[in-house]
Design a protein around this motif. Structure first.
Motif, PDB file in Angstrom:
ATOM      1  N   TYR A 149      71.653  71.041  40.133  1.00 50.57           N
ATOM      2  CA  TYR A 149      71.347  69.995  39.158  1.00 50.57           C
ATOM      3  C   TYR A 149      72.071  70.176  37.828  1.00 50.57           C
ATOM      4  N   PRO A 150      72.150  71.391  37.252  1.00 51.10           N
ATOM      5  CA  PRO A 150      72.839  71.521  35.951  1.00 51.10           C
ATOM      6  C   PRO A 150      74.281  71.036  35.964  1.00 51.10           C
ATOM      7  N   SER A 151      75.014  71.293  37.053  1.00 51.68           N
ATOM      8  CA  SER A 151      76.403  70.837  37.107  1.00 51.68           C
ATOM      9  C   SER A 151      76.481  69.320  37.241  1.00 51.68           C
ATOM     10  N   ILE A 152      75.525  68.729  37.966  1.00 49.52           N
ATOM     11  CA  ILE A 152      75.501  67.268  38.090  1.00 49.52           C
ATOM     12  C   ILE A 152      75.081  66.626  36.769  1.00 49.52           C
ATOM     13  N   LYS A 153      74.165  67.283  36.072  1.00 48.46           N
ATOM     14  CA  LYS A 153      73.717  66.777  34.780  1.00 48.46           C
ATOM     15  C   LYS A 153      74.874  66.724  33.783  1.00 48.46           C
ATOM     16  N   LEU A 154      75.796  67.655  33.876  1.00 49.36           N
ATOM     17  CA  LEU A 154      76.972  67.625  33.003  1.00 49.36           C
ATOM     18  C   LEU A 154      77.811  66.377  33.261  1.00 49.36           C
ATOM     19  N   ILE A 155      77.925  65.996  34.522  1.00 50.28           N
ATOM     20  CA  ILE A 155      78.665  64.773  34.874  1.00 50.28           C
ATOM     21  C   ILE A 155      77.971  63.550  34.279  1.00 50.28           C
ATOM     22  N   ILE A 156      76.648  63.487  34.420  1.00 47.79           N
ATOM     23  CA  ILE A 156      75.892  62.351  33.885  1.00 47.79           C
ATOM     24  C   ILE A 156      76.006  62.299  32.364  1.00 47.79           C
TER      25      ILE A 156
END
Length: 561
Positions: A149-156
């Motif tokens: 989730y943290p890496s995806i949150k960076l994209i968002i």
């Protein structure tokens, strides 16, 4: 005689080791080394969609004097192949067992974006009803997704930082005419004053033996519409006007449009609304003419066909036009009043958002943004059109859309994979282009494995509000419609100025079961993963907030659903 077999085996669907290298052994020479293995002895294959590198060399030695009973009845080449196959099968089974017990040893596919895990979908041979084993595997995968989730949150966060709702530059009427010369030559500037729907009479030059729908593209390209047009043919000749030795037919456009969105309850709204005696829809539920057929698009992946002329679209409203014509020609004031209350509707759920064809037909793009949108042309002919929009929580809309349109391997895991891939594709576009350019980017929309962009309601609505007044819209929520159908339908009646229904008519309209509900096999797949839901809520949050601000209604923020 001694045979040694050294092979690089091709079992990779993702594109690596595309060439199967010739085996060495016996009399065969001139072999070629595997370019990926670089001469090393490797067997490369995938188990549960995971790439694995095992065992270097397989040697199968057979001596000419060996006697294995019935086994000797095989030719030497077949014996060699059989043993080789048994060894491979044993290795696959062993590695599968290892993968189930030690998933951390497996290497994620290098053909997915970023560091997201590869798709842990079910094997073809797995029984979908075997839920215990699948639930255990899915739980492990869900934990893995939470860690990502943290890496995806960076994209968002990267996407959110670049969101800018800008005002689009409107085209001039003359520019619109240049793009659609024929359409502007067919549809007049003014309509009959005593009809609620935009109608006009045009001369019909055909003889009484002429088939008025002979060249209609909806008939030519789809067999399922032929019975509909058979009914239109039977009614056609009895509804012509005659003056000065000429025949005239009444042509009409819709008084109102249900413009979107897909998987938001538009079919259910259509099915209920068409039960009202004053409402007449097009002969086909979703003509998709404004967004697709007028460009020759049936399915974009199949390429472009001949463009459907505006006459083919107008044909779809002939049954309604016949009733309106009957009222206009009626001798009694009572009959005229009854028929003049009829309004025509059209319900293509693509109208609000789908402008994928613009890159093929319109030049003079500004920084990747389309110079013309569907609403520009509708407004040019019908500045007073009424527009109905049904929306739902975009997170749930996307999952429903996925379940409806995905053809195989549907699961919460697969959906999660597709969402993460779509998010990274969208971010890559936002790094170089504006929000509007990315939302209307045909290449991006076709590349994304789920239709993430359809849920960006604020972008589309703001562009529609740039040409139509806010009072011309009725914006509904599926959540409200599902909880109180009667209240929703009364709002629609009021918006369209429809007359009241009697008790029997209203009961039929409001108590009938919902249309186009989720299929049983899709319901059995269960909901999306909580972490997938959280990711999508993060992504859609700024767009929902802007929508709620425009509509002055916090319910459209979908903070609680």
């Amino acid at each position: 005689m001694r045979h040694c077999i050294n092979c690089c085996i091709q079992l990779l669907p993702d594109g690596a080791h595309k060439h199967q290298v010739n085996c060495r052994g016996g009399p065969h020479h001139g072999h070629q080394a595997c370019p990926t293995c670089k001469g090393e002895n490797k067997i490369l294959f995938r188990v549960d969609s995971k790439q694995m590198n095992l065992l270097a060399v397989l040697e199968v030695r057979t001596e000419g004097n060996e006697n294995w009973g019935g086994f000797m009845c095989f030719k030497k080449g077949k014996r060699c192949s059989l043993v080789f196959g048994l060894i491979i099968m044993t290795l696959v089974m062993a590695s599968y067992i290892l993968s189930g017990a030690h998933q951390e040893l497996l290497i994620s596919s290098p053909f997915h974006y970023g560091g997201f895990p590869s798709n842990p979908s079910l094997m073809d041979s797995e029984n979908p009803s075997d839920t215990k084993e699948h639930h255990h595997q899915s739980s492990v995968n869900n934990i893995s997704y939470v860690k990502d989730y943290p890496s995806i949150k960076l994209i968002i966060n990267s996407i959110t930082a670049r969101i800018e709702f800008t005002t689009r530059q409107l085209p001039d009427l003359e520019d619109l005419k240049k793009q659609e010369l024929h359409m502007f030559s067919v549809i007049p500037n003014k309509f009959l004053p005593n009809s609620k729907s935009p109608c006009w009479y045009e001369e019909f030059s055909g003889r009484n033996t002429t088939d008025p729908y002979l060249t209609n593209s909806y008939v030519l390209y789809s067999k399922r519409f032929r019975s509909t047009f058979d009914a239109l043919r039977k009614a056609f000749w009895g509804h012509l006007a005659h003056a000065h030795g000429k025949h005239f037919r009444l042509r009409c456009l819709p008084h109102f449009y249900i413009i979107g969105q897909p998987k938001c309850g538009t079919t259910d709204l259509y099915d209920r609304l068409r039960l009202h005696p004053e409402v007449k829809f097009s002969a086909i539920k979703e003509p998709h003419w404004w967004t697709r057929k007028r460009f020759g698009i049936v399915r974009l992946r199949d390429g472009l066909r001949d463009r459907y002329p505006v006459e083919d679209y107008l044909d779809l409203f002939d049954l309604a036009a016949h009733q309106i014509h009957q009222g206009l020609q009626a001798s009694s004031a009572k009959e005229q009043s009854k028929m003049n209350t009829i309004i025509i509707g059209e319900a293509s759920a693509s109208t609000m958002w789908d402008n994928n064809a613009w890159t093929f037909f319109y030049d003079n793009s500004t920084d990747g943004e389309p110079p013309f949108l569907t609403q520009d042309f509708i407004h040019a002919f019908q500045p007073n059109a009424k527009l109905i929009v049904m929306l739902r929580d975009p997170v749930e809309r996307l999952y429903s859309d996925y379940l409806y349109f995905a053809s195989s391997n549907k699961s919460a895991d697969d959906f999660h994979e597709k969402v993460t891939e779509a998010l990274q594709l969208f971010e890559n576009c936002m790094l170089d282009y504006s929000l509007r350019a990315c939302v209307y980017n045909n290449t991006l929309n076709n590349a994304m494995p789920v239709r993430l962009q359809v849920g960006l309601y604020a972008v589309y609505l703001l562009d529609w509000l740039s040409v139509f007044d806010k009072q011309q819209f009725l914006i509904l929520r599926l959540e409200d419609h599902a909880s109180n159908v009667k209240y929703t339908m009364h709002k629609v009646f009021q918006f369209l100025n429809l007359g009241p229904l009697n008790e029997k008519q209203e009961a039929l309209m409001t108590k009938s079961p919902a249309s186009n509900a989720r299929r049983p096999e899709d319901r059995n797949l269960g909901p999306m993963w909580p972490i997938t839901q959280k990711i999508l809520r993060d992504f859609y949050r700024p767009f929902n907030a802007r929508l709620a601000q425009v509509l002055a209604d916090e319910a459209f923020a979908w903070k609680t659903t």
